[in-house]
Design a protein around this motif. Structure first.
Motif, PDB file in Angstrom:
ATOM      1  N   ASN A   7       0.269  10.659   4.707  1.00  0.00           N
ATOM      2  CA  ASN A   7      -1.094  10.369   4.322  1.00  0.00           C
ATOM      3  C   ASN A   7      -1.854  11.463   4.094  1.00  0.00           C
ATOM      4  OD1 ASN A   7      -0.561   7.948   6.654  1.00  0.00           O
ATOM      5  ND2 ASN A   7      -1.505   7.226   4.965  1.00  0.00           N
ATOM      6  N   LYS A  55     -12.064   7.333   7.876  1.00  0.00           N
ATOM      7  CA  LYS A  55     -10.829   7.695   8.354  1.00  0.00           C
ATOM      8  C   LYS A  55      -9.734   6.291   7.865  1.00  0.00           C
ATOM      9  CE  LYS A  55     -12.004  10.221  12.478  1.00  0.00           C
ATOM     10  NZ  LYS A  55     -11.957  10.252  13.950  1.00  0.00           N
ATOM     11  N   GLU A  56     -10.112   5.244   7.865  1.00  0.00           N
ATOM     12  CA  GLU A  56      -9.082   4.132   7.567  1.00  0.00           C
ATOM     13  C   GLU A  56      -9.025   4.320   6.086  1.00  0.00           C
ATOM     14  OE1 GLU A  56      -8.069   1.720   9.437  1.00  0.00           O
ATOM     15  OE2 GLU A  56      -8.861   2.880  10.982  1.00  0.00           O
ATOM     16  N   LYS A  59      -5.710   6.486   5.100  1.00  0.00           N
ATOM     17  CA  LYS A  59      -4.462   5.379   5.520  1.00  0.00           C
ATOM     18  C   LYS A  59      -3.844   4.918   4.074  1.00  0.00           C
ATOM     19  CE  LYS A  59      -5.672   4.739  10.278  1.00  0.00           C
ATOM     20  NZ  LYS A  59      -5.605   3.708  11.304  1.00  0.00           N
ATOM     21  N   ASN A  60      -4.677   4.775   3.288  1.00  0.00           N
ATOM     22  CA  ASN A  60      -4.204   4.179   2.056  1.00  0.00           C
ATOM     23  C   ASN A  60      -3.918   5.013   0.698  1.00  0.00           C
ATOM     24  OD1 ASN A  60      -5.035   1.722   3.410  1.00  0.00           O
ATOM     25  ND2 ASN A  60      -7.238   1.856   2.361  1.00  0.00           N
ATOM     26  N   GLU A 146       4.292  -0.200   2.406  1.00  0.00           N
ATOM     27  CA  GLU A 146       3.092  -0.175   3.090  1.00  0.00           C
ATOM     28  C   GLU A 146       2.232  -1.625   2.849  1.00  0.00           C
ATOM     29  OE1 GLU A 146      -0.250   0.884   5.294  1.00  0.00           O
ATOM     30  OE2 GLU A 146       1.417   1.919   4.889  1.00  0.00           O
TER      31      GLU A 146
END
Length: 215
Positions: A7, A55-56, A59-60, A146
């Motif tokens: 990530n 922060k999320e 993750k992408n 994912e």
């Protein structure tokens, strides 16, 4: 191939690399939107697009690298993805009034609705010297994994109509062109099963609409 995929981090080196790769992937778009700005200013803007995000969001975004250097990245988006944008005043201070208005108007034209159970590949890019070695496929596979992990049944991406290499890459990996998105009252909507021969309303960003049904 000896590589690892991780990530992205809110780290200056990561942000600079991804920002530069983003610019190289869509050079024509940035240069057209910001004709009055220097390359340095545009690159700094591209880098800021990935700096101090929630922060999320990180993750992408996945970075592929070897022991010595970063090679490429893929950025995904889902229906609940949050990405902070530069404020209007910061845009004006960076690019001036004319270029800022051009950029903001382009965002109104190209709003991409992502529904639940659907994943979207926002950007995928590999350093020029590493292309043709399977790294792009590795990033695409990670994006697909994912999407499956998040229980998505479709994954989409948009490709410039002039990007024939990009279209060949996705088609080689099982993606099918199913039509082109249309603009409607300034907003871009995705419509499944539109004929591939339909005409674009906006010449700057001529996209092909690509989908892959997920198992």
């Amino acid at each position: 191939m000896d590589y690892n995929i991780r990530n992205m981090k809110d780290d200056p080196d990561d942000c600079e690399f991804v920002g530069r790769m983003l610019y190289e992937a869509v050079t024509g778009e940035f240069d057209t939107l910001f004709p009055g700005s220097s390359l340095k200013t545009i690159l700094q803007f591209a880098t800021k697009c990935y700096t101090h995000q929630p922060k999320e969001f990180y993750k992408n975004v996945f970075l592929l690298s070897s022991e010595k250097e970063k090679i490429g990245f893929v950025e995904m988006a889902f229906h609940d993805t949050v990405k902070n944008q530069m404020s209007k005043m910061d845009l004006i201070r960076t690019f001036g009034v004319r270029d800022s208005c051009r950029y903001l108007l382009s965002r109104l034209f190209f709003v991409f609705p992502i529904v639940p159970s659907t994943a979207y590949i926002d950007n995928l890019a590999v350093e020029a010297k590493f292309r043709g070695q399977g790294y792009g496929r590795a990033l695409l596979k990670r994006a697909e994994e994912e999407a499956v992990a998040r229980r998505c049944n479709k994954i989409y991406c948009l490709v410039f109509s002039t990007n024939t290499d990009g279209m060949k890459f996705y088609e080689k990996n099982g993606y099918k062109a199913v039509g082109k998105p249309r603009t409607f009252y300034g907003f871009l909507y995705l419509v499944i099963k539109i004929p591939t021969s339909s005409q674009e309303a906006f010449n700057l960003l001529q996209w092909n609409f690509v989908q892959l049904p997920m198992a």
